[in-house]
Enzyme design. Structure first.
Site, PDB file in Angstrom:
ATOM      1  N   ASP A   1       0.856  -1.195   0.000  1.00  0.00           N
ATOM      2  CA  ASP A   1       0.000   0.000   0.000  1.00  0.00           C
ATOM      3  C   ASP A   1       0.894   1.248   0.000  1.00  0.00           C
ATOM      4  O   ASP A   1       0.846   2.040   0.933  1.00  0.00           O
ATOM      5  CB  ASP A   1      -0.928  -0.008   1.232  1.00  0.00           C
ATOM      6  CG  ASP A   1      -0.179  -0.063   2.565  1.00  0.00           C
ATOM      7  OD1 ASP A   1       0.948  -0.583   2.598  1.00  0.00           O
ATOM      8  OD2 ASP A   1      -0.709   0.438   3.579  1.00  0.00           O
TER       9      ASP A   1
ATOM     10  N   HIS B   1       9.622  -0.392   8.367  1.00  0.00           N
ATOM     11  CA  HIS B   1       8.870  -1.598   8.768  1.00  0.00           C
ATOM     12  C   HIS B   1       8.835  -2.639   7.644  1.00  0.00           C
ATOM     13  O   HIS B   1       9.097  -3.819   7.850  1.00  0.00           O
ATOM     14  CB  HIS B   1       7.413  -1.229   9.091  1.00  0.00           C
ATOM     15  CG  HIS B   1       7.240  -0.119  10.062  1.00  0.00           C
ATOM     16  ND1 HIS B   1       7.325  -0.287  11.417  1.00  0.00           N
ATOM     17  CD2 HIS B   1       6.964   1.206   9.870  1.00  0.00           C
ATOM     18  CE1 HIS B   1       7.100   0.866  12.035  1.00  0.00           C
ATOM     19  NE2 HIS B   1       6.885   1.787  11.111  1.00  0.00           N
TER      20      HIS B   1
HETATM   21  O1  RIB Z   1       2.569  -0.057  11.111  1.00  0.00           O
HETATM   22  C1  RIB Z   1       3.477  -0.026  10.069  1.00  0.00           C
HETATM   23  C2  RIB Z   1       2.799  -0.395   8.782  1.00  0.00           C
HETATM   24  O2  RIB Z   1       1.788   0.574   8.562  1.00  0.00           O
HETATM   25  C3  RIB Z   1       3.697  -0.378   7.567  1.00  0.00           C
HETATM   26  O3  RIB Z   1       3.329  -1.410   6.689  1.00  0.00           O
HETATM   27  C4  RIB Z   1       3.436   0.990   6.988  1.00  0.00           C
HETATM   28  O4  RIB Z   1       3.617   0.996   5.584  1.00  0.00           O
HETATM   29  C5  RIB Z   1       2.032   1.294   7.387  1.00  0.00           C
HETATM   30  O5  RIB Z   1       1.107   0.838   6.459  1.00  0.00           O
HETATM   31 CA    CA Z   2       2.789  -0.901   4.370  1.00  0.00          CA
END
Ligand code: RIB
Ligand code: CA
Length: 320
Positions: free
Chosen positions: A9, A239
Protein backbone atom coordinates in the site's frame (compact mmCIF):
# COMPACT_ATOMS: atom_id res chain seq x y z
CA UNK A 1 15.88 -17.32 -5.23
CA UNK A 2 12.55 -16.47 -3.52
CA UNK A 3 9.53 -16.14 -5.85
CA UNK A 4 7.21 -13.66 -4.19
CA UNK A 5 3.74 -12.20 -4.60
CA UNK A 6 3.92 -8.82 -2.88
CA UNK A 7 0.86 -7.11 -1.33
CA UNK A 8 1.55 -3.42 -0.64
CA UNK A 9 0.00 0.00 0.00
CA UNK A 10 2.74 2.50 -0.96
CA UNK A 11 3.34 4.47 1.25
CA UNK A 12 6.99 5.34 1.82
CA UNK A 13 8.29 2.20 3.52
CA UNK A 14 6.33 0.07 1.02
CA UNK A 15 7.99 2.01 -1.83
CA UNK A 16 11.48 1.41 -0.45
CA UNK A 17 10.49 -2.24 0.07
CA UNK A 18 9.43 -2.52 -3.59
CA UNK A 19 12.76 -0.99 -4.66
CA UNK A 20 14.62 -3.37 -2.30
CA UNK A 21 12.83 -6.34 -3.91
CA UNK A 22 13.54 -5.07 -7.43
CA UNK A 23 17.24 -4.65 -6.62
CA UNK A 24 17.72 -7.91 -4.70
CA UNK A 25 19.15 -10.76 -6.81
CA UNK A 26 17.65 -13.25 -4.31
CA UNK A 27 14.07 -12.09 -5.08
CA UNK A 28 11.87 -12.61 -8.14
CA UNK A 29 8.61 -10.63 -7.99
CA UNK A 30 5.76 -12.54 -9.67
CA UNK A 31 3.22 -9.73 -9.13
CA UNK A 32 2.45 -6.76 -6.90
CA UNK A 33 -1.07 -6.38 -5.47
CA UNK A 34 -1.84 -2.75 -4.60
CA UNK A 35 -4.51 -1.91 -2.03
CA UNK A 36 -5.82 0.89 0.21
CA UNK A 37 -3.80 1.47 3.37
CA UNK A 38 -1.38 4.35 3.67
CA UNK A 39 -3.23 5.92 0.70
CA UNK A 40 -6.34 5.05 -1.33
CA UNK A 41 -6.15 2.03 -3.66
CA UNK A 42 -6.09 4.08 -6.88
CA UNK A 43 -3.15 6.14 -5.63
CA UNK A 44 -1.34 3.04 -4.33
CA UNK A 45 -1.77 1.41 -7.74
CA UNK A 46 -0.41 4.45 -9.61
CA UNK A 47 2.51 4.60 -7.18
CA UNK A 48 3.41 0.93 -7.74
CA UNK A 49 3.16 1.27 -11.53
CA UNK A 50 5.23 4.48 -11.48
CA UNK A 51 8.01 2.88 -9.41
CA UNK A 52 8.08 -0.08 -11.80
CA UNK A 53 8.30 2.27 -14.77
CA UNK A 54 11.21 4.18 -13.18
CA UNK A 55 12.93 0.84 -12.61
CA UNK A 56 12.32 -0.25 -16.22
CA UNK A 57 10.26 -3.19 -14.90
CA UNK A 58 6.80 -2.63 -16.34
CA UNK A 59 6.85 -6.39 -17.05
CA UNK A 60 5.89 -7.02 -13.38
CA UNK A 61 2.07 -7.33 -13.25
CA UNK A 62 0.27 -4.81 -11.01
CA UNK A 63 -2.94 -6.30 -9.64
CA UNK A 64 -5.65 -4.11 -8.11
CA UNK A 65 -6.58 -5.26 -4.60
CA UNK A 66 -9.05 -4.05 -2.00
CA UNK A 67 -10.55 -0.57 -1.54
CA UNK A 68 -11.69 -0.97 2.07
CA UNK A 69 -11.68 -3.47 4.96
CA UNK A 70 -14.00 -6.48 5.18
CA UNK A 71 -16.12 -4.92 7.95
CA UNK A 72 -16.99 -1.98 5.66
CA UNK A 73 -15.30 0.70 7.82
CA UNK A 74 -14.12 3.74 5.86
CA UNK A 75 -10.31 3.64 5.79
CA UNK A 76 -8.17 6.46 7.19
CA UNK A 77 -5.03 7.57 5.33
CA UNK A 78 -1.77 8.98 6.73
CA UNK A 79 -0.45 11.91 4.65
CA UNK A 80 1.43 13.36 7.65
CA UNK A 81 3.89 10.44 7.43
CA UNK A 82 3.76 9.36 3.80
CA UNK A 83 3.10 12.68 2.03
CA UNK A 84 -0.05 13.76 0.16
CA UNK A 85 0.22 10.99 -2.46
CA UNK A 86 2.16 8.37 -0.49
CA UNK A 87 5.60 8.96 -1.99
CA UNK A 88 6.74 11.84 0.23
CA UNK A 89 7.52 14.86 -1.96
CA UNK A 90 7.14 12.89 -5.22
CA UNK A 91 3.92 13.23 -7.18
CA UNK A 92 3.14 10.78 -9.93
CA UNK A 93 2.36 12.86 -13.07
CA UNK A 94 -1.45 13.28 -13.40
CA UNK A 95 -1.33 11.87 -16.93
CA UNK A 96 0.40 8.66 -15.81
CA UNK A 97 -1.80 5.57 -15.57
CA UNK A 98 -0.45 2.12 -14.78
CA UNK A 99 -1.91 -0.90 -16.57
CA UNK A 100 -3.83 -3.18 -14.21
CA UNK A 101 -3.97 -6.96 -14.33
CA UNK A 102 -7.16 -8.72 -13.19
CA UNK A 103 -7.26 -10.06 -9.60
CA UNK A 104 -8.02 -13.56 -10.91
CA UNK A 105 -4.51 -13.71 -12.41
CA UNK A 106 -3.33 -14.46 -8.85
CA UNK A 107 -4.98 -17.90 -9.05
CA UNK A 108 -3.12 -18.59 -12.31
CA UNK A 109 0.18 -17.60 -10.71
CA UNK A 110 -0.55 -19.81 -7.70
CA UNK A 111 -1.35 -22.71 -10.00
CA UNK A 112 1.68 -22.30 -12.28
CA UNK A 113 4.48 -21.70 -9.78
CA UNK A 114 5.77 -23.89 -6.97
CA UNK A 115 7.28 -22.64 -3.67
CA UNK A 116 5.75 -19.19 -3.69
CA UNK A 117 6.34 -16.79 -0.78
CA UNK A 118 3.49 -14.38 -0.03
CA UNK A 119 4.62 -11.09 1.48
CA UNK A 120 1.90 -8.79 2.83
CA UNK A 121 3.10 -5.30 3.78
CA UNK A 122 -0.30 -3.69 4.27
CA UNK A 123 -3.84 -4.31 5.48
CA UNK A 124 -4.62 -8.02 4.94
CA UNK A 125 -7.91 -7.47 3.07
CA UNK A 126 -6.68 -8.50 -0.39
CA UNK A 127 -4.90 -11.62 0.87
CA UNK A 128 -7.96 -12.68 2.92
CA UNK A 129 -10.18 -12.02 -0.14
CA UNK A 130 -7.93 -14.22 -2.26
CA UNK A 131 -8.66 -17.00 0.20
CA UNK A 132 -12.39 -16.21 0.54
CA UNK A 133 -13.14 -15.72 -3.17
CA UNK A 134 -11.68 -18.89 -4.58
CA UNK A 135 -9.94 -22.13 -3.95
CA UNK A 136 -6.63 -20.76 -2.83
CA UNK A 137 -4.01 -23.24 -3.98
CA UNK A 138 -2.17 -23.40 -0.69
CA UNK A 139 0.04 -26.33 -1.73
CA UNK A 140 2.16 -23.98 -3.83
CA UNK A 141 2.55 -21.41 -1.03
CA UNK A 142 5.60 -22.29 1.02
CA UNK A 143 5.50 -19.38 3.50
CA UNK A 144 3.76 -16.11 4.29
CA UNK A 145 5.55 -13.04 5.67
CA UNK A 146 3.34 -10.28 7.02
CA UNK A 147 4.25 -6.92 8.58
CA UNK A 148 1.84 -6.22 11.40
CA UNK A 149 0.97 -6.37 15.06
CA UNK A 150 2.47 -5.15 18.32
CA UNK A 151 2.98 -7.79 21.04
CA UNK A 152 3.14 -6.38 24.60
CA UNK A 153 4.57 -3.12 23.20
CA UNK A 154 2.74 0.14 22.33
CA UNK A 155 0.88 0.42 19.03
CA UNK A 156 1.41 3.14 16.45
CA UNK A 157 -2.16 3.93 15.38
CA UNK A 158 -3.80 3.53 18.80
CA UNK A 159 -2.00 3.12 22.14
CA UNK A 160 -2.20 -0.66 21.66
CA UNK A 161 -2.71 -1.43 17.95
CA UNK A 162 -0.44 -1.43 14.92
CA UNK A 163 -1.75 0.16 11.69
CA UNK A 164 -1.92 -2.91 9.40
CA UNK A 165 -3.74 -5.17 11.88
CA UNK A 166 -5.94 -2.22 12.98
CA UNK A 167 -6.85 -1.47 9.35
CA UNK A 168 -8.60 -4.83 8.84
CA UNK A 169 -8.53 -7.09 11.92
CA UNK A 170 -11.19 -9.41 10.44
CA UNK A 171 -9.00 -10.05 7.39
CA UNK A 172 -5.93 -10.66 9.55
CA UNK A 173 -7.84 -13.31 11.53
CA UNK A 174 -8.99 -14.98 8.27
CA UNK A 175 -5.34 -15.21 7.17
CA UNK A 176 -4.08 -16.39 10.58
CA UNK A 177 -6.70 -19.09 10.97
CA UNK A 178 -6.65 -20.50 7.44
CA UNK A 179 -3.09 -20.31 6.14
CA UNK A 180 0.06 -21.93 7.46
CA UNK A 181 3.77 -21.26 7.92
CA UNK A 182 3.20 -17.60 8.71
CA UNK A 183 5.97 -15.25 9.86
CA UNK A 184 4.64 -12.11 11.60
CA UNK A 185 7.02 -9.16 11.66
CA UNK A 186 5.57 -6.80 14.31
CA UNK A 187 6.43 -3.34 15.66
CA UNK A 188 8.50 -5.10 18.37
CA UNK A 189 11.24 -5.37 15.75
CA UNK A 190 10.25 -3.01 12.91
CA UNK A 191 10.27 0.06 15.20
CA UNK A 192 13.99 -0.64 15.65
CA UNK A 193 14.75 -0.94 11.90
CA UNK A 194 15.76 2.73 11.79
CA UNK A 195 17.39 4.31 8.77
CA UNK A 196 19.32 7.48 9.63
CA UNK A 197 20.44 10.46 7.52
CA UNK A 198 24.01 9.01 7.61
CA UNK A 199 22.77 5.76 6.04
CA UNK A 200 21.00 7.75 3.32
CA UNK A 201 24.23 9.71 2.65
CA UNK A 202 26.18 6.44 2.36
CA UNK A 203 23.63 5.06 -0.12
CA UNK A 204 23.83 8.26 -2.20
CA UNK A 205 27.62 8.00 -2.29
CA UNK A 206 27.81 4.31 -3.17
CA UNK A 207 24.87 3.74 -5.50
CA UNK A 208 24.53 4.70 -9.12
CA UNK A 209 21.36 2.83 -10.07
CA UNK A 210 18.46 4.78 -11.57
CA UNK A 211 16.36 4.66 -8.38
CA UNK A 212 18.82 6.31 -6.02
CA UNK A 213 17.64 9.93 -6.44
CA UNK A 214 14.00 9.12 -5.81
CA UNK A 215 15.06 7.05 -2.79
CA UNK A 216 17.01 10.00 -1.41
CA UNK A 217 13.99 12.33 -1.77
CA UNK A 218 11.55 9.82 -0.29
CA UNK A 219 13.71 8.74 2.64
CA UNK A 220 14.74 12.29 3.59
CA UNK A 221 11.04 13.27 3.65
CA UNK A 222 10.17 10.20 5.78
CA UNK A 223 12.95 10.88 8.28
CA UNK A 224 11.84 14.53 8.72
CA UNK A 225 8.21 13.41 9.17
CA UNK A 226 9.18 10.91 11.90
CA UNK A 227 11.42 13.45 13.64
CA UNK A 228 8.39 15.72 14.00
CA UNK A 229 6.21 12.89 15.32
CA UNK A 230 8.62 11.08 17.67
CA UNK A 231 10.85 13.38 19.73
CA UNK A 232 14.49 12.26 19.84
CA UNK A 233 14.22 9.60 17.09
CA UNK A 234 17.46 9.29 15.06
CA UNK A 235 15.80 8.42 11.76
CA UNK A 236 12.71 6.52 10.56
CA UNK A 237 11.64 2.86 10.81
CA UNK A 238 11.58 0.84 7.60
CA UNK A 239 8.87 -1.60 8.77
CA UNK A 240 8.20 -3.12 5.36
CA UNK A 241 11.83 -3.35 4.25
CA UNK A 242 12.77 -5.25 7.42
CA UNK A 243 10.02 -7.76 6.58
CA UNK A 244 11.58 -8.50 3.17
CA UNK A 245 15.10 -8.51 4.57
CA UNK A 246 14.09 -11.09 7.22
CA UNK A 247 12.42 -13.16 4.48
CA UNK A 248 15.67 -13.50 2.49
CA UNK A 249 17.97 -13.72 5.53
CA UNK A 250 16.70 -16.58 7.74
CA UNK A 251 19.41 -16.11 10.39
CA UNK A 252 18.71 -12.39 10.89
CA UNK A 253 15.67 -12.83 13.18
CA UNK A 254 14.54 -14.85 16.22
CA UNK A 255 10.96 -16.10 16.37
CA UNK A 256 8.49 -17.43 18.97
CA UNK A 257 5.84 -19.90 17.80
CA UNK A 258 2.44 -18.88 19.21
CA UNK A 259 -1.28 -18.86 18.40
CA UNK A 260 -2.26 -15.26 17.55
CA UNK A 261 -5.62 -13.51 17.54
CA UNK A 262 -6.44 -9.94 16.60
CA UNK A 263 -9.25 -8.17 18.47
CA UNK A 264 -12.07 -6.77 16.36
CA UNK A 265 -14.20 -4.91 18.94
CA UNK A 266 -14.29 -1.12 18.64
CA UNK A 267 -12.09 -0.17 21.63
CA UNK A 268 -9.74 -3.11 21.18
CA UNK A 269 -9.68 -3.01 17.38
CA UNK A 270 -6.39 -4.26 15.95
CA UNK A 271 -4.78 -5.37 19.22
CA UNK A 272 -2.68 -8.49 18.60
CA UNK A 273 -2.84 -11.10 21.33
CA UNK A 274 -0.57 -14.09 22.04
CA UNK A 275 0.27 -16.03 25.20
CA UNK A 276 3.90 -15.40 26.22
CA UNK A 277 3.79 -16.99 29.66
CA UNK A 278 6.66 -19.40 30.43
CA UNK A 279 4.25 -22.35 30.59
CA UNK A 280 2.14 -21.36 27.57
CA UNK A 281 1.32 -24.12 25.12
CA UNK A 282 3.25 -23.95 21.84
CA UNK A 283 1.08 -23.09 18.83
CA UNK A 284 -0.37 -26.08 17.02
CA UNK A 285 0.07 -24.34 13.70
CA UNK A 286 3.18 -22.75 12.24
CA UNK A 287 2.74 -19.11 13.26
CA UNK A 288 6.06 -17.47 14.12
CA UNK A 289 6.37 -14.00 15.68
CA UNK A 290 9.67 -12.20 15.17
CA UNK A 291 10.78 -10.75 18.53
CA UNK A 292 14.47 -9.97 17.93
CA UNK A 293 16.67 -9.18 14.95
CA UNK A 294 20.27 -8.32 14.16
CA UNK A 295 20.19 -4.56 13.41
CA UNK A 296 23.79 -4.22 12.04
CA UNK A 297 23.10 -7.17 9.70
CA UNK A 298 19.87 -5.50 8.51
CA UNK A 299 21.60 -2.18 7.77
CA UNK A 300 24.42 -3.94 5.93
CA UNK A 301 21.91 -5.95 3.87
CA UNK A 302 19.77 -2.86 3.14
CA UNK A 303 22.67 -0.73 1.93
CA UNK A 304 24.28 -3.45 -0.15
CA UNK A 305 20.97 -4.41 -1.84
CA UNK A 306 19.90 -0.79 -2.48
CA UNK A 307 23.28 -0.07 -4.10
CA UNK A 308 22.96 -2.97 -6.58
CA UNK A 309 22.45 -2.26 -10.27
CA UNK A 310 18.89 -2.64 -11.53
CA UNK A 311 17.87 -6.03 -12.87
CA UNK A 312 16.63 -5.95 -16.43
CA UNK A 313 13.22 -6.82 -17.79
CA UNK A 314 13.84 -10.41 -18.85
CA UNK A 315 10.83 -10.43 -21.18
CA UNK A 316 12.45 -7.88 -23.53
CA UNK A 317 14.64 -8.83 -26.48
CA UNK A 318 17.95 -7.05 -26.88
CA UNK A 319 18.73 -5.42 -30.25
CA UNK A 320 22.15 -4.24 -31.48
O1 RIB B 1 2.57 -0.06 11.11
C1 RIB B 1 3.48 -0.03 10.07
C2 RIB B 1 2.80 -0.39 8.78
O2 RIB B 1 1.79 0.57 8.56
C3 RIB B 1 3.70 -0.38 7.57
O3 RIB B 1 3.33 -1.41 6.69
C4 RIB B 1 3.44 0.99 6.99
O4 RIB B 1 3.62 1.00 5.58
C5 RIB B 1 2.03 1.29 7.39
O5 RIB B 1 1.11 0.84 6.46
CA1 CA C 1 2.79 -0.90 4.37
Amino acid sequence: MKKIILFADPGIDDSIAIMYALLNPKIQILAIVSSYGNVAKEQATNNVAYLLKLAGRSDVPVIGGANAPLDGEIPEFYPEIHGPDGLGPIQVPKTFKGELTNFSELYTLLRNHKDITIVDLGRNTSLASLFLLGNLLTENISEIFMMGGAFLVPGNVTPYAEANFYGDPVATNVVLSNLNNIFIIPLNVTNKAIITPDHVKKIMKESSNGLVNIMDDIMSYYISAYKKLVPGIKGAPLHDVLTLSLMVNPLMGKYAQREVEVLTSSEGRGISVADFRENSKPAEREIHICLEFDYPMFIEDLISVICNPLKTDTSKRLFL
